[in-house]
Design an enzyme around this catalytic site. Structure first.
Site, PDB file in Angstrom:
ATOM      1  N   GLY A 144      -7.336   9.555   0.345  1.00  0.00           N
ATOM      2  CA  GLY A 144      -8.338   8.187   0.394  1.00  0.00           C
ATOM      3  C   GLY A 144      -9.154   8.232   1.458  1.00  0.00           C
ATOM      4  N   LEU A 196     -19.366  -3.389  -6.990  1.00  0.00           N
ATOM      5  CA  LEU A 196     -20.187  -3.141  -5.561  1.00  0.00           C
ATOM      6  C   LEU A 196     -19.388  -3.679  -4.319  1.00  0.00           C
ATOM      7  CD1 LEU A 196     -23.988  -3.238  -6.661  1.00  0.00           C
ATOM      8  CD2 LEU A 196     -22.479  -1.290  -6.203  1.00  0.00           C
ATOM      9  N   GLU A 228      -6.050   3.801   1.335  1.00  0.00           N
ATOM     10  CA  GLU A 228      -4.809   4.648   2.040  1.00  0.00           C
ATOM     11  C   GLU A 228      -4.032   4.908   0.876  1.00  0.00           C
ATOM     12  OE1 GLU A 228      -4.824   5.247   4.933  1.00  0.00           O
ATOM     13  OE2 GLU A 228      -6.549   3.928   5.715  1.00  0.00           O
ATOM     14  N   ASP A 271      15.287  -5.994   0.697  1.00  0.00           N
ATOM     15  CA  ASP A 271      14.263  -5.770  -0.328  1.00  0.00           C
ATOM     16  C   ASP A 271      13.983  -4.489  -0.751  1.00  0.00           C
ATOM     17  OD1 ASP A 271      12.431  -6.870  -1.915  1.00  0.00           O
ATOM     18  OD2 ASP A 271      10.876  -7.449  -0.665  1.00  0.00           O
ATOM     19  N   GLU A 322       3.071  14.604  -5.230  1.00  0.00           N
ATOM     20  CA  GLU A 322       3.933  13.872  -4.234  1.00  0.00           C
ATOM     21  C   GLU A 322       5.192  13.405  -4.941  1.00  0.00           C
ATOM     22  OE1 GLU A 322       2.230   9.836  -3.730  1.00  0.00           O
ATOM     23  OE2 GLU A 322       2.633  10.045  -1.509  1.00  0.00           O
ATOM     24  N   LYS A 378      -1.908  -9.334  -1.691  1.00  0.00           N
ATOM     25  CA  LYS A 378      -1.171  -9.120  -3.072  1.00  0.00           C
ATOM     26  C   LYS A 378       0.009  -8.140  -2.343  1.00  0.00           C
ATOM     27  CE  LYS A 378      -0.170  -7.012  -6.407  1.00  0.00           C
ATOM     28  NZ  LYS A 378       0.955  -6.500  -6.504  1.00  0.00           N
ATOM     29  N   PRO A 379       1.075  -8.395  -2.047  1.00  0.00           N
ATOM     30  CA  PRO A 379       2.378  -7.425  -1.968  1.00  0.00           C
ATOM     31  C   PRO A 379       2.766  -6.689  -3.310  1.00  0.00           C
ATOM     32  CG  PRO A 379       3.163  -9.580  -1.698  1.00  0.00           C
ATOM     33  CD  PRO A 379       1.712  -9.740  -2.208  1.00  0.00           C
ATOM     34  N   CYS A 417       4.513   7.716   2.976  1.00  0.00           N
ATOM     35  CA  CYS A 417       3.204   8.522   2.643  1.00  0.00           C
ATOM     36  C   CYS A 417       2.967   9.581   3.596  1.00  0.00           C
ATOM     37  CB  CYS A 417       1.990   7.487   2.632  1.00  0.00           C
ATOM     38  SG  CYS A 417       1.861   6.756   4.425  1.00  0.00           S
TER      39      CYS A 417
HETATM   40  P1  NAD Z   1       1.110   1.882  -6.253  1.00  0.00           P
HETATM   41  O1  NAD Z   1      -0.333   2.322  -6.376  1.00  0.00           O
HETATM   42  O2  NAD Z   1       2.004   1.752  -7.601  1.00  0.00           O
HETATM   43  O3  NAD Z   1       0.890   0.086  -5.889  1.00  0.00           O
HETATM   44  C1  NAD Z   1       0.226  -0.290  -4.591  1.00  0.00           C
HETATM   45  C2  NAD Z   1      -0.032  -1.745  -4.838  1.00  0.00           C
HETATM   46  O4  NAD Z   1      -1.269  -1.637  -5.914  1.00  0.00           O
HETATM   47  C3  NAD Z   1       0.883  -2.537  -5.468  1.00  0.00           C
HETATM   48  O5  NAD Z   1       0.549  -3.885  -4.764  1.00  0.00           O
HETATM   49  C4  NAD Z   1       0.590  -2.882  -6.957  1.00  0.00           C
HETATM   50  O6  NAD Z   1       0.980  -3.990  -7.513  1.00  0.00           O
HETATM   51  C5  NAD Z   1      -0.905  -2.730  -6.862  1.00  0.00           C
HETATM   52  N1  NAD Z   1      -1.459  -2.385  -8.094  1.00  0.00           N
HETATM   53  C6  NAD Z   1      -0.941  -1.510  -9.117  1.00  0.00           C
HETATM   54  N2  NAD Z   1      -2.141  -1.583 -10.311  1.00  0.00           N
HETATM   55  C7  NAD Z   1      -2.857  -2.285  -9.999  1.00  0.00           C
HETATM   56  C8  NAD Z   1      -4.199  -2.681 -10.410  1.00  0.00           C
HETATM   57  N3  NAD Z   1      -4.434  -2.341 -11.755  1.00  0.00           N
HETATM   58  N4  NAD Z   1      -5.118  -3.062  -9.685  1.00  0.00           N
HETATM   59  C9  NAD Z   1      -4.975  -3.722  -8.293  1.00  0.00           C
HETATM   60  N5  NAD Z   1      -3.848  -3.338  -7.922  1.00  0.00           N
HETATM   61  C10 NAD Z   1      -2.777  -2.840  -8.503  1.00  0.00           C
HETATM   62  O7  NAD Z   1       1.962   2.061  -5.165  1.00  0.00           O
HETATM   63  P2  NAD Z   1       3.451   1.949  -4.663  1.00  0.00           P
HETATM   64  O8  NAD Z   1       4.306   2.720  -5.651  1.00  0.00           O
HETATM   65  O9  NAD Z   1       3.548   0.590  -4.516  1.00  0.00           O
HETATM   66  O10 NAD Z   1       3.441   2.944  -3.171  1.00  0.00           O
HETATM   67  C11 NAD Z   1       3.565   4.135  -3.026  1.00  0.00           C
HETATM   68  C12 NAD Z   1       2.392   4.974  -3.125  1.00  0.00           C
HETATM   69  O11 NAD Z   1       1.595   4.443  -2.044  1.00  0.00           O
HETATM   70  C13 NAD Z   1       2.437   6.360  -2.504  1.00  0.00           C
HETATM   71  O12 NAD Z   1       1.712   7.277  -3.253  1.00  0.00           O
HETATM   72  C14 NAD Z   1       2.376   6.496  -1.178  1.00  0.00           C
HETATM   73  O13 NAD Z   1       1.860   7.841  -0.583  1.00  0.00           O
HETATM   74  C15 NAD Z   1       1.051   5.301  -0.960  1.00  0.00           C
HETATM   75  N6  NAD Z   1       1.161   5.005   0.362  1.00  0.00           N
HETATM   76  C16 NAD Z   1      -0.111   5.244   1.153  1.00  0.00           C
HETATM   77  C17 NAD Z   1      -0.045   4.946   2.596  1.00  0.00           C
HETATM   78  C18 NAD Z   1      -1.219   5.214   3.329  1.00  0.00           C
HETATM   79  O14 NAD Z   1      -1.270   4.716   4.397  1.00  0.00           O
HETATM   80  N7  NAD Z   1      -2.193   6.356   3.040  1.00  0.00           N
HETATM   81  C19 NAD Z   1       0.925   4.198   2.878  1.00  0.00           C
HETATM   82  C20 NAD Z   1       1.847   3.860   2.244  1.00  0.00           C
HETATM   83  C21 NAD Z   1       2.126   4.034   0.995  1.00  0.00           C
END
Ligand code: NAD
Length: 487
Positions: free
Chosen positions: A463, A253, A259, A101, A390, A184-185, A293
């Site tokens: 965050g 609220l 993260e 995946d 990033e 929601k993955p 991240c």
């Molecule tokens: P993303 O922000 O594109 O998506 C993350 C999740 O948010 C997904 O499930 C996506 O479907 C959902 N999402 C998208 N739009 C949304 C909306 N409008 N409302 C609610 N949910 C929504 O991130 P990505 O590309 O999947 O992951 C990479 C990013 O995540 C990088 O910036 C990385 O640094 C960060 N990350 C942070 C940590 C941490 O622990 N701080 C860990 C892993 C990844």
């Protein structure tokens, strides 16, 4: 030459939503393709939840919540331990699905993703037994005490890069504290979440306590943020989406944990053990194909060691095995999606335009997979976007520094503050610099050492909130004070 992709892939059937303990199609009938990043081919499809599907999942979680909340902690702990055992019992299958995946090397999935997820459930099984309030003294005749209670229904939104681990770091503490969850993955990497729904059920998690809604962030994720039946949202993802999610949740609220993105600095002082430093620097920027991240993509090297260090990297980095994730010798797999590859290519293009010296890599590999060579870029101008932003791929930028103060200043000079690291043999310096770095976690003389017992999380635009450790368990609870008059 294009990479050879020969190893057999696991067969994965089409995915449904998991709601109230049942598999069901999405109401709108829409489906999302799931691609193998190594070949670019569609391997299966999953349901794309509508807002109505999310509503049904939240209703199921609300119905299931009181019974799970009132289940003795000892029983909840037993169920979580069973989840941990089942993960290890099916480790090979889960590792193969995660590798297919996300494009992660199978060796990494076996050594890190699967055992870390199992350890996380085991850790919170033990911690479930520790949740307790306290008696407090008050200056009037009353018996006063605090209770720690679960939040209710938690919306868990997770990113594409560590699907199994990051869903576990949310679901395990949330369940340990007695919450129900709607997960929601990420749309690109939903498969392990569906496998986990099976395992959680087999382990004895009652129906409705964990629901999985695969689908688009803008539809299913947004619905979780706005739904009045969701008591709190645990979000992991990019800073830009997190900023939006926090403001929508704020409007409702709803408490959130965020993260978000990172862009960690890795400082190599002149007194560092250079062999150890080279290993850590490479691990920090290629681990998980740089889609981490807490990766270390910004290398800062003491000027006296700068050119020598670049020379070592120019020799070592081209030898890193890039290839088929199902090949046991692969260290760097493909990017998880074509859009991530395109973003990396764009940053390398900008680096070249800005006069950056590409000393290793710099190119996409030919073929249909989303492969990019591990890349090292020196001599970028101060303030370059390539350094500040990033990139989230296997790209390392290298800058020299003259003093400890300058190294700390450069390290802290981005909007992010998730992780940081330094290489030194000077113990006093290690403590001094660790204390001055804007980061939720600091590594000295290694990188990416993580454990469920140790909290991580961001400062600044990386965050707020912490995952792992007792801190995360506490975050899935709220405190109530109870006073009984003795008069
Ligand atoms: P993303 O922000 O594109 O998506 C993350 C999740 O948010 C997904 O499930 C996506 O479907 C959902 N999402 C998208 N739009 C949304 C909306 N409008 N409302 C609610 N949910 C929504 O991130 P990505 O590309 O999947 O992951 C990479 C990013 O995540 C990088 O910036 C990385 O640094 C960060 N990350 C942070 C940590 C941490 O622990 N701080 C860990 C892993 C990844």
């Amino acid at each position: 030459m294009a990479l050879t992709i020969t190893d057999p892939r696991p067969e994965v059937g089409p995915g449904q939503l998991f709601v109230a303990g049942q598999w069901r199609p999405a109401g709108g009938g829409e489906r999302l393709d799931v691609l193998d990043p190594a070949t670019g081919r569609v391997v299966t499809t999953v349901a794309a939840a509508t807002a109505t599907d999310v509503h049904t999942a939240v209703a199921a979680a609300r119905t299931a919540f009181p019974e799970w909340r009132d289940t003795p902690a000892k029983i909840r702990a037993r169920v979580l331990r069973q989840v941990s055992d089942l993960i290890m019992a099916r480790a090979d299958e889960i590792a193969a699905v995660e590798s297919l995946d996300v494009g992660k090397p199978i060796s990494l999935c076996r050594a890190v993703d699967v055992p870390t997820a199992a350890d996380t459930y085991e850790y919170y099984a033990a911690l479930a037994l520790t949740l307790e309030g306290a008696q407090r003294s008050v200056p009037f005749p009353a018996h006063a005490y605090t209770r720690r209670e679960p939040l209710g229904v938690v919306g868990a939104i997770t990113p594409f890069n560590f699907p199994l681990i990051l869903s576990s770091t949310k679901i395990a503490p949330a369940l340990a504290a007695g919450n129900a969850v709607v997960h929601k993955p990420a749309e690109d990497t939903p498969l392990s979440a569906l496998l986990m729904a099976e395992l959680l059920t087999e382990a004895g998690v009652p129906e409705g306590v964990v629901n999985v809604v695969t689908g688009l962030g803008t539809v299913a994720g947004e619905a979780l943020l706005t739904h009045p039946g969701v008591d709190a949202v645990a979000f992991t993802g990019s800073t830009s989406v997190g900023r939006h999610a926090a403001s929508v949740a704020g409007e409702h609220l709803k408490p959130v944990s965020m993260e978000l993105g990172g862009n960690a600095a890795h400082i190599v002082f002149e007194d560092a053990d250079m062999n150890q430093a080279v290993d850590a620097v490479i691990k920090a920027f290629v681990f998980n194909t740089g889609q981490f991240c807490m990766a270390g993509p910004r290398l800062l090297v003491a000027r006296s060691r700068y050119e020598a260090f670049l020379e070592i990297l120019s020799q070592a980095v081209p030898g890193i095995p890039v290839g088929d994730p199902f090949d046991e010798t692969t260290v760097v797999g493909p990017m998880a999606a074509e859009k991530h590859l395109a973003k990396v290519e764009q940053y390398v293009r900008i680096a070249r335009e800005e006069g950056g010296r590409v000393i290793a890599g710099g190119e996409r590999l030919p073929g249909d997979g989303f492969f990019f060579q591990p890349t090292v870029i020196a001599d970028l101008p101060a303030g370059s976007r390539v350094v500040r932003e990033e990139i989230f791929g296997p790209v390392l930028t290298v800058q020299p520094f003259d003093t400890e103060d300058e190294a700390v200043m450069l390290a802290n000079s981005t909007e992010y503050g998730l992780a940081a690291g330094l290489q030194t043999r000077d113990v006093a310096r290690a403590h001094r610099v660790a204390a001055r770095l804007d980061a939720g976690i600091v590594w000295v003389n290694d990188w990416a050492m993580l454990d469920p017992a140790l909290p991580f999380g961001g400062v600044k635009h990386s965050g707020f909130g912490r995952e792992n450790g007792p801190e995360a368990l506490e975050a899935y609870t709220r405190t109530k004070s109870v006073l009984i008059s003795l008069a």
